[in-house]
Motif scaffolding. Structure first.
Motif, short mmCIF file in Angstrom:
data_model
loop_
_atom_site.label_atom_id
_atom_site.label_comp_id
_atom_site.label_asym_id
_atom_site.label_seq_id
_atom_site.Cartn_x
_atom_site.Cartn_y
_atom_site.Cartn_z
N PRO A 47 -7.88 26.12 21.41
CA PRO A 47 -8.34 28.22 20.80
C PRO A 47 -9.89 28.51 20.35
O PRO A 47 -9.67 27.82 19.56
N ASP A 48 -10.08 28.73 20.90
CA ASP A 48 -11.61 29.35 20.05
C ASP A 48 -10.95 30.27 18.67
O ASP A 48 -10.23 31.04 19.46
N ASP A 49 -11.97 30.17 17.58
CA ASP A 49 -11.38 31.32 16.97
C ASP A 49 -12.82 32.51 15.84
O ASP A 49 -14.15 31.04 16.18
N THR A 50 -12.49 33.02 15.51
CA THR A 50 -14.34 33.77 14.88
C THR A 50 -14.14 34.11 13.32
O THR A 50 -12.52 34.27 12.65
N VAL A 51 -14.55 33.41 12.69
CA VAL A 51 -14.07 33.93 10.91
C VAL A 51 -14.60 34.24 10.63
O VAL A 51 -16.53 34.02 10.39
N ASP A 52 -14.72 35.54 9.37
CA ASP A 52 -15.58 35.69 8.60
C ASP A 52 -15.87 35.11 7.71
O ASP A 52 -15.14 35.37 6.16
N VAL A 53 -17.48 34.65 7.11
CA VAL A 53 -17.50 33.98 6.50
C VAL A 53 -18.19 35.36 5.24
O VAL A 53 -19.15 34.40 4.19
N SER A 54 -18.71 35.94 4.40
CA SER A 54 -19.40 37.00 4.13
C SER A 54 -19.39 36.79 2.97
O SER A 54 -18.08 36.66 2.39
N CYS A 55 -20.15 36.59 2.59
CA CYS A 55 -20.09 36.46 0.76
C CYS A 55 -20.17 37.93 -0.59
O CYS A 55 -20.99 38.11 -0.75
N LYS A 56 -19.47 38.88 0.05
CA LYS A 56 -20.28 40.47 0.12
C LYS A 56 -19.98 40.55 -1.18
O LYS A 56 -18.76 40.31 -1.65
N GLY A 57 -20.06 41.65 -2.66
CA GLY A 57 -19.94 42.19 -3.70
C GLY A 57 -18.82 42.81 -3.66
O GLY A 57 -18.31 43.15 -3.07
N GLU A 58 -18.13 42.51 -4.57
CA GLU A 58 -16.58 43.24 -5.37
C GLU A 58 -16.65 44.83 -4.88
O GLU A 58 -15.96 45.24 -4.77
N GLU A 59 -17.78 45.36 -5.17
CA GLU A 59 -17.75 46.34 -5.30
C GLU A 59 -17.74 47.46 -3.01
O GLU A 59 -16.85 48.16 -3.13
N GLY A 60 -18.30 46.23 -2.45
CA GLY A 60 -17.93 46.70 -1.18
C GLY A 60 -18.65 47.92 -0.78
O GLY A 60 -17.47 48.35 -0.27
N PHE A 61 -19.41 48.04 -1.22
CA PHE A 61 -20.61 49.70 -1.08
C PHE A 61 -21.08 49.75 0.44
O PHE A 61 -21.54 48.97 0.94
N ALA A 62 -20.92 50.78 1.28
CA ALA A 62 -20.88 50.88 2.00
C ALA A 62 -23.01 50.86 2.60
O ALA A 62 -22.75 52.08 1.53
N VAL A 63 -23.30 50.24 2.76
CA VAL A 63 -24.69 50.65 2.92
C VAL A 63 -25.82 51.95 2.97
O VAL A 63 -26.12 52.11 2.23
N GLU A 64 -25.28 52.90 3.92
CA GLU A 64 -25.70 53.76 5.04
C GLU A 64 -25.73 54.61 3.93
O GLU A 64 -26.37 55.56 2.72
N ARG A 65 -24.55 54.65 2.75
CA ARG A 65 -23.88 55.39 2.09
C ARG A 65 -24.40 55.46 0.88
O ARG A 65 -25.39 56.45 0.44
N LEU A 66 -24.89 54.48 0.38
CA LEU A 66 -26.04 54.26 -0.72
C LEU A 66 -27.29 54.37 -0.27
O LEU A 66 -27.84 55.22 -1.43
N ILE A 67 -27.61 53.90 0.24
CA ILE A 67 -29.44 54.44 0.93
C ILE A 67 -29.22 56.36 0.29
O ILE A 67 -30.16 56.97 -0.01
N THR A 68 -28.06 57.14 0.62
CA THR A 68 -28.56 58.13 1.04
C THR A 68 -27.69 58.98 -0.40
O THR A 68 -28.76 59.60 -1.13
N ILE A 69 -26.85 58.26 -1.50
CA ILE A 69 -26.76 58.30 -2.34
C ILE A 69 -28.04 57.86 -3.49
O ILE A 69 -28.71 58.66 -4.29
N TRP A 70 -28.74 56.99 -3.13
CA TRP A 70 -29.68 56.52 -4.05
C TRP A 70 -30.90 58.00 -3.60
O TRP A 70 -31.70 58.33 -4.61
#
Length: 209
Positions: A47-70
């Motif tokens: 079987p094929d498999d897909t693995v998330d190997v992201s190394c995001k910061g623990e805050e996990g902020f949504a990028v677009e929302r963070l841009i709006t806040i800036w």
């Protein structure tokens, strides 16, 4: 709020904006990385498999929302800056010039204090000198001698001390004037955000609005 509180709010807004910039500058925080393990191509039936190997910061902020806040913080910073400008314009003295002047005084005083404490001295360096003479046979011969190294200050220490005393008096007077102005000068500004606490937690609350 008074001018001191306004400057503190201004610094905090700048700190939040810098936090956002640093967070978004980290590629790990703005990308999701997945690996597709194509086992079936190597071995039929696996079987094929897909693995998330992201190394995001623990805050996990949504990028677009963070841009709006800036952007919201930028507007707030400009609004606060205008309020501070109006408050300073109504003062009886130039606050910025007073602050910069005292920075110059304090820096110069540090050097003057060293001059005031400096003393003339001498140091006997035994056998550090070297000379040559001809002996009775006409041969050049080296000999050693002592050197008395004398260091003399080129100024009147009493005059320097007098200047130090006067500059300290002036700097203290200006500092008191600045402190009184910071506490007594009102700024027509009401914060749109709660700026108390660590930057991360402030942003987490803002993300939820």
């Amino acid at each position: 709020m008074n001018l001191k509180e306004a400057f503190q709010a201004q610094n905090k807004i700048g700190e939040l904006m810098e936090y956002i910039t640093c967070y978004l500058s980290d590629e790990d925080n703005v990308m999701t990385v997945t690996e597709k393990h194509l086992r079936s191509k190597a071995l039929a039936g696996q079987p094929d498999d897909t693995v998330d190997v992201s190394c995001k910061g623990e805050e996990g902020f949504a990028v677009e929302r963070l841009i709006t806040i800036w952007q919201e913080l930028m507007e707030e910073k400009e609004r606060l800056g205008q309020a501070i400008g109006k408050a300073k314009a109504g003062m009886r003295f130039n606050l910025d010039a007073a602050v910069e002047g005292n920075k110059s005084r304090r820096a110069f005083l540090s050097m003057l204090q060293d001059l005031a404490n400096c003393k003339s001295s001498h140091e006997l360096q035994k056998g550090e000198g070297c000379g040559y003479v001809f002996n009775n046979d006409g041969n050049q011969t080296a000999y050693r001698y002592d050197i008395d190294r004398i260091m003399t200050i080129d100024y009147d220490r009493n005059k320097v001390r007098a200047i130090v005393k006067e500059l300290n008096r002036t700097a203290d007077e200006v500092s008191i004037k600045i402190d009184e102005a910071l506490l007594q000068t009102p700024v027509d500004y009401t914060p749109k955000f709660d700026l108390a606490g660590e930057s991360r937690f402030i942003l987490e609350e803002m993300m939820e609005r």
